[in-house]
Design a protein around this motif. Structure first.
Motif, short mmCIF file in Angstrom:
data_model
loop_
_atom_site.label_atom_id
_atom_site.label_comp_id
_atom_site.label_asym_id
_atom_site.label_seq_id
_atom_site.Cartn_x
_atom_site.Cartn_y
_atom_site.Cartn_z
N ALA A 46 -1.97 9.82 -4.00
CA ALA A 46 -2.47 9.01 -4.81
C ALA A 46 -3.48 7.37 -3.97
CB ALA A 46 -2.44 8.14 -5.77
N GLY A 47 -3.03 8.34 -2.55
CA GLY A 47 -3.75 7.25 -0.95
C GLY A 47 -2.99 6.51 -0.88
N TRP A 48 -1.40 6.45 -1.71
CA TRP A 48 -0.94 4.91 -0.58
C TRP A 48 0.10 5.30 0.61
CZ3 TRP A 48 1.58 1.67 -4.46
CH2 TRP A 48 0.73 0.79 -5.80
N SER A 49 0.10 4.65 1.41
CA SER A 49 1.41 3.69 2.15
C SER A 49 2.70 4.22 1.26
CB SER A 49 1.26 2.86 3.26
OG SER A 49 2.02 3.13 4.29
N ALA A 50 3.72 5.09 1.83
CA ALA A 50 4.91 5.16 1.44
C ALA A 50 6.07 5.26 2.65
CB ALA A 50 5.03 6.66 0.67
N ALA A 94 -2.00 3.60 -13.27
CA ALA A 94 -2.25 2.29 -12.32
C ALA A 94 -2.50 2.93 -10.36
CB ALA A 94 -1.34 1.09 -12.21
N LEU A 95 -1.33 3.40 -10.66
CA LEU A 95 -0.79 3.92 -9.34
C LEU A 95 -2.22 4.92 -8.59
CD1 LEU A 95 0.14 7.13 -8.33
CD2 LEU A 95 2.03 6.52 -9.70
N ALA A 96 -3.13 5.92 -9.36
CA ALA A 96 -3.75 6.68 -9.36
C ALA A 96 -4.97 5.47 -9.21
CB ALA A 96 -4.26 7.85 -10.21
N TYR A 97 -5.56 4.64 -9.80
CA TYR A 97 -6.65 3.64 -9.20
C TYR A 97 -5.89 2.61 -7.69
CZ TYR A 97 -9.29 -0.29 -9.58
OH TYR A 97 -10.14 -1.90 -8.81
N ALA A 98 -5.22 2.39 -7.88
CA ALA A 98 -5.14 1.22 -6.66
C ALA A 98 -5.26 2.12 -5.65
CB ALA A 98 -3.18 1.10 -6.73
N GLY A 99 -4.18 3.59 -5.24
CA GLY A 99 -4.90 3.51 -4.19
C GLY A 99 -6.33 3.76 -3.58
N PRO A 100 -7.24 5.14 -4.54
CA PRO A 100 -9.07 5.22 -4.17
C PRO A 100 -9.27 3.69 -3.87
CG PRO A 100 -7.99 6.57 -5.40
CD PRO A 100 -6.97 5.62 -5.76
N ALA A 101 -9.28 2.76 -4.60
CA ALA A 101 -9.86 0.89 -4.38
C ALA A 101 -8.66 0.58 -3.54
CB ALA A 101 -8.98 0.68 -5.81
N ARG A 134 -4.64 0.37 2.39
CA ARG A 134 -4.25 0.88 1.24
C ARG A 134 -2.69 0.58 0.47
NH1 ARG A 134 -1.33 6.57 3.69
NH2 ARG A 134 -0.76 5.09 5.71
N PRO A 135 -2.47 0.54 -0.78
CA PRO A 135 -1.39 -0.13 -1.33
C PRO A 135 -0.05 0.58 0.07
CG PRO A 135 -2.57 1.14 -2.76
CD PRO A 135 -3.00 1.35 -1.50
N HIS A 136 0.56 -0.07 -0.84
CA HIS A 136 2.38 0.41 -0.05
C HIS A 136 3.60 0.19 -1.14
CE1 HIS A 136 4.96 0.77 3.50
NE2 HIS A 136 5.73 0.32 3.18
#
Length: 239
Positions: A200-204, A163-170, A226-228
């Motif tokens: 994976a492209g998230w803000s953290a 899920a986290l690998a998908y959410a960032g690029p999406a 980006r997701p957070h």
């Protein structure tokens, strides 16, 4: 639920924590999950009190924010916060876990007012949150924010990594994840939890999970496109 006050070292308004501690004290019979419950209390309160745009009156509104509790074992803090915010009456709390109570040892969305999902089997909340964001997008609803709370040990489940690998690029900007880190993960992650999401492209952001102002600032930080994720560190489970 016993000795709740002894396990908390809050840095939030004492009146809020005193009330929540009293509400949690009404629920007994699941003491083995007390650390799971108390680890989430401050973060849950900050979300419902200062971040989430949802009330008992607006729970059916399509434009409401969604909160998904993936860390569903030990839900006493969740029930206490829902009660404090008016989603469910206080008198239900003392029946927690009993045969005819709607408040089970794992939340049931068909029984618990304010619950978006049934949870307890770990590894499902983040994938469900991704699907919720995609469903909202498909309906043209881009304002509601989706929050999911998971535990650090829950990240051992492979479904979360998909899920986290998908959410960032999406670019799922509506998606927000709150990870409660009480040091209970079996394997750990090189560089820490936040680094895994950032890769994976998230803000953290990583904060003290008992500091209400720090939690609020991290939960409301801008993250365009980006997701957070907010990693909330609390005292170790077996300390």
């Amino acid at each position: 639920m016993t000795n709740t006050a002894d396990t908390l070292t809050p840095r939030g308004p004492r009146t809020d924590l005193a009330r929540l501690t009293r509400l949690m004290g009404l629920m007994t019979g699941d003491e083995k999950h007390s650390p799971a419950a108390t680890s989430t209390l401050d973060a849950l309160w900050v979300l419902y009190d200062r971040v989430l745009r949802v009330t008992p009156e607006t729970f059916g509104d399509p434009d409401r924010d969604r909160f998904l509790l993936s860390k569903g074992h030990g839900p006493m803090a969740y029930y206490a916060v829902l009660s404090a915010k008016g989603f469910l009456p206080e008198e239900l709390l003392s029946g927690f876990g009993s045969y005819d109570s709607p408040l089970g040892h794992h939340p049931d969305r068909t029984l618990v007012p304010g619950a978006e999902i049934g949870s307890g089997s770990l590894g499902h909340g983040l994938p469900l949150a991704v699907g919720t964001v995609l469903g909202l997008r498909a309906q043209g609803l881009t304002d509601p924010r989706v929050w999911v709370l998971i535990g650090d040990a829950e990240l051992d489940e492979g479904s979360n990594h998909e899920a986290l690998a998908y959410a960032g690029p999406a670019g799922l900007e509506q998606l927000h994840t709150l990870v409660i880190d009480n040091g209970s993960a079996t394997y750990g992650r090189p560089g820490g939890i936040a680094a895994r999401f950032e890769a994976a492209g998230w803000s953290a952001e990583t904060v003290d999970g008992r500091d209400h102002d720090a939690l609020h600032a991290a939960c409301t930080a801008a993250h365009p496109g980006r997701p957070h994720v907010v990693v909330a560190r609390v005292e170790p489970k077996h300390a």
